[in-house]
Design a protein around this motif. Structure first.
Motif, PDB file in Angstrom:
ATOM      1  N   ALA A  17      13.613 -23.614 -38.084  1.00 17.79           N
ATOM      2  CA  ALA A  17      12.489 -24.525 -37.858  1.00 17.79           C
ATOM      3  C   ALA A  17      11.369 -23.838 -37.085  1.00 17.79           C
ATOM      4  N   HIS A  18      11.731 -23.002 -36.134  1.00 22.21           N
ATOM      5  CA  HIS A  18      10.743 -22.286 -35.324  1.00 22.21           C
ATOM      6  C   HIS A  18       9.939 -21.306 -36.189  1.00 22.21           C
ATOM      7  N   VAL A  19      10.610 -20.582 -37.075  1.00 23.42           N
ATOM      8  CA  VAL A  19       9.934 -19.647 -37.981  1.00 23.42           C
ATOM      9  C   VAL A  19       9.037 -20.422 -38.948  1.00 23.42           C
ATOM     10  N   LYS A  20       9.547 -21.515 -39.487  1.00 20.33           N
ATOM     11  CA  LYS A  20       8.754 -22.329 -40.412  1.00 20.33           C
ATOM     12  C   LYS A  20       7.490 -22.844 -39.723  1.00 20.33           C
ATOM     13  N   GLU A  21       7.627 -23.310 -38.502  1.00 16.42           N
ATOM     14  CA  GLU A  21       6.482 -23.798 -37.736  1.00 16.42           C
ATOM     15  C   GLU A  21       5.454 -22.683 -37.506  1.00 16.42           C
ATOM     16  N   ALA A  22       5.940 -21.477 -37.205  1.00 25.79           N
ATOM     17  CA  ALA A  22       5.040 -20.333 -37.002  1.00 25.79           C
ATOM     18  C   ALA A  22       4.262 -20.015 -38.276  1.00 25.79           C
ATOM     19  N   LEU A  23       4.938 -20.080 -39.425  1.00 29.67           N
ATOM     20  CA  LEU A  23       4.284 -19.802 -40.701  1.00 29.67           C
ATOM     21  C   LEU A  23       3.305 -20.910 -41.092  1.00 29.67           C
ATOM     22  N   GLU A  24       3.657 -22.148 -40.799  1.00 28.91           N
ATOM     23  CA  GLU A  24       2.733 -23.259 -41.045  1.00 28.91           C
ATOM     24  C   GLU A  24       1.456 -23.081 -40.221  1.00 28.91           C
ATOM     25  N   GLY A  25       1.611 -22.545 -39.025  1.00 27.12           N
ATOM     26  CA  GLY A  25       0.486 -22.340 -38.120  1.00 27.12           C
ATOM     27  C   GLY A  25      -0.551 -21.346 -38.627  1.00 27.12           C
ATOM     28  N   ILE A  26      -0.157 -20.497 -39.565  1.00 19.57           N
ATOM     29  CA  ILE A  26      -1.119 -19.531 -40.125  1.00 19.57           C
ATOM     30  C   ILE A  26      -1.548 -19.912 -41.538  1.00 19.57           C
ATOM     31  N   GLY A  27      -1.172 -21.118 -41.952  1.00 22.75           N
ATOM     32  CA  GLY A  27      -1.622 -21.608 -43.256  1.00 22.75           C
ATOM     33  C   GLY A  27      -0.719 -21.290 -44.424  1.00 22.75           C
ATOM     34  N   ALA A  28       0.510 -20.862 -44.162  1.00 22.60           N
ATOM     35  CA  ALA A  28       1.440 -20.571 -45.245  1.00 22.60           C
ATOM     36  C   ALA A  28       1.789 -21.856 -45.995  1.00 22.60           C
ATOM     37  N   GLU A  29       2.035 -21.723 -47.302  1.00 28.24           N
ATOM     38  CA  GLU A  29       2.365 -22.857 -48.155  1.00 28.24           C
ATOM     39  C   GLU A  29       3.717 -22.652 -48.821  1.00 28.24           C
ATOM     40  N   LYS A  30       4.357 -23.766 -49.179  1.00 29.80           N
ATOM     41  CA  LYS A  30       5.662 -23.757 -49.852  1.00 29.80           C
ATOM     42  C   LYS A  30       6.619 -22.787 -49.151  1.00 29.80           C
ATOM     43  N   ILE A  31       6.851 -23.054 -47.896  1.00 30.01           N
ATOM     44  CA  ILE A  31       7.667 -22.186 -47.050  1.00 30.01           C
ATOM     45  C   ILE A  31       9.144 -22.510 -47.223  1.00 30.01           C
ATOM     46  N   ASP A  32       9.950 -21.469 -47.431  1.00 34.12           N
ATOM     47  CA  ASP A  32      11.402 -21.631 -47.466  1.00 34.12           C
ATOM     48  C   ASP A  32      11.998 -20.556 -46.566  1.00 34.12           C
ATOM     49  N   VAL A  33      12.643 -20.980 -45.489  1.00 33.20           N
ATOM     50  CA  VAL A  33      13.284 -20.045 -44.568  1.00 33.20           C
ATOM     51  C   VAL A  33      14.786 -20.165 -44.793  1.00 33.20           C
ATOM     52  N   ASN A  34      15.449 -19.032 -45.034  1.00 31.81           N
ATOM     53  CA  ASN A  34      16.873 -19.017 -45.346  1.00 31.81           C
ATOM     54  C   ASN A  34      17.624 -18.262 -44.260  1.00 31.81           C
ATOM     55  N   GLU A  49      -0.046  -8.445 -41.683  1.00 29.23           N
ATOM     56  CA  GLU A  49      -0.255  -8.386 -40.232  1.00 29.23           C
ATOM     57  C   GLU A  49      -0.240  -9.787 -39.616  1.00 29.23           C
ATOM     58  N   LYS A  50      -0.873 -10.734 -40.280  1.00 28.40           N
ATOM     59  CA  LYS A  50      -0.911 -12.112 -39.791  1.00 28.40           C
ATOM     60  C   LYS A  50       0.495 -12.723 -39.785  1.00 28.40           C
ATOM     61  N   ILE A  51       1.255 -12.465 -40.844  1.00 30.12           N
ATOM     62  CA  ILE A  51       2.635 -12.950 -40.941  1.00 30.12           C
ATOM     63  C   ILE A  51       3.479 -12.354 -39.828  1.00 30.12           C
ATOM     64  N   LYS A  52       3.401 -11.041 -39.697  1.00 33.00           N
ATOM     65  CA  LYS A  52       4.201 -10.329 -38.699  1.00 33.00           C
ATOM     66  C   LYS A  52       3.886 -10.823 -37.292  1.00 33.00           C
ATOM     67  N   THR A  53       2.626 -10.957 -36.979  1.00 33.10           N
ATOM     68  CA  THR A  53       2.220 -11.419 -35.651  1.00 33.10           C
ATOM     69  C   THR A  53       2.751 -12.816 -35.358  1.00 33.10           C
ATOM     70  N   ALA A  54       2.620 -13.730 -36.319  1.00 35.96           N
ATOM     71  CA  ALA A  54       3.075 -15.108 -36.119  1.00 35.96           C
ATOM     72  C   ALA A  54       4.579 -15.171 -35.864  1.00 35.96           C
ATOM     73  N   ILE A  55       5.351 -14.447 -36.659  1.00 38.03           N
ATOM     74  CA  ILE A  55       6.810 -14.485 -36.520  1.00 38.03           C
ATOM     75  C   ILE A  55       7.255 -13.786 -35.244  1.00 38.03           C
ATOM     76  N   GLU A  56       6.639 -12.663 -34.924  1.00 35.44           N
ATOM     77  CA  GLU A  56       7.021 -11.954 -33.709  1.00 35.44           C
ATOM     78  C   GLU A  56       6.591 -12.708 -32.457  1.00 35.44           C
ATOM     79  N   ASP A  57       5.472 -13.410 -32.514  1.00 35.10           N
ATOM     80  CA  ASP A  57       5.063 -14.260 -31.393  1.00 35.10           C
ATOM     81  C   ASP A  57       6.049 -15.409 -31.184  1.00 35.10           C
ATOM     82  N   ALA A  58       6.732 -15.802 -32.257  1.00 33.40           N
ATOM     83  CA  ALA A  58       7.742 -16.866 -32.176  1.00 33.40           C
ATOM     84  C   ALA A  58       9.077 -16.334 -31.650  1.00 33.40           C
TER      85      ALA A  58
END
Length: 85
Positions: A17-34, A49-58
């Motif tokens: 849920a935390h990773v999904k929330e981080a990805l939603e925060g950068i505008g990601a769509e149709k997110i599936d975290v497994n 870079e935007k993806i990496k930063t969001a996930i690593e910040d989480a």
């Protein structure tokens, strides 16, 4: 076209849920975290870079980001479906 992101450090559904929330925060769509595959898929094309930063910040580690034509599949798998389907 989307992106498959390999992620280390997830150990429970709260992490998912935390990773999904981080990805939603950068505008990601149709997110599936497994959790089992230690990966996420997003359907839109956001910079690595935007993806990496969001996930690593989480609090998680991104080990790989690759282009993917569909969730859990490769470009070849998608082509096979078009030919047979």
């Amino acid at each position: 076209m989307g992106k498959k992101i390999s992620i280390e450090g997830m150990s429970c559904e709260h992490c998912v849920a935390h990773v999904k929330e981080a990805l939603e925060g950068i505008g990601a769509e149709k997110i599936d975290v497994n959790l089992k595959r230690k990966s996420a898929f997003i359907s839109n094309n956001i910079t690595d870079e935007k993806i990496k930063t969001a996930i690593e910040d989480a609090g998680y580690e991104v080990t790989n980001i690759e282009e993917a034509s569909e969730q859990g599949g490769s470009k070849l798998k998608g082509l096979f479906k078009k030919i047979t389907g």
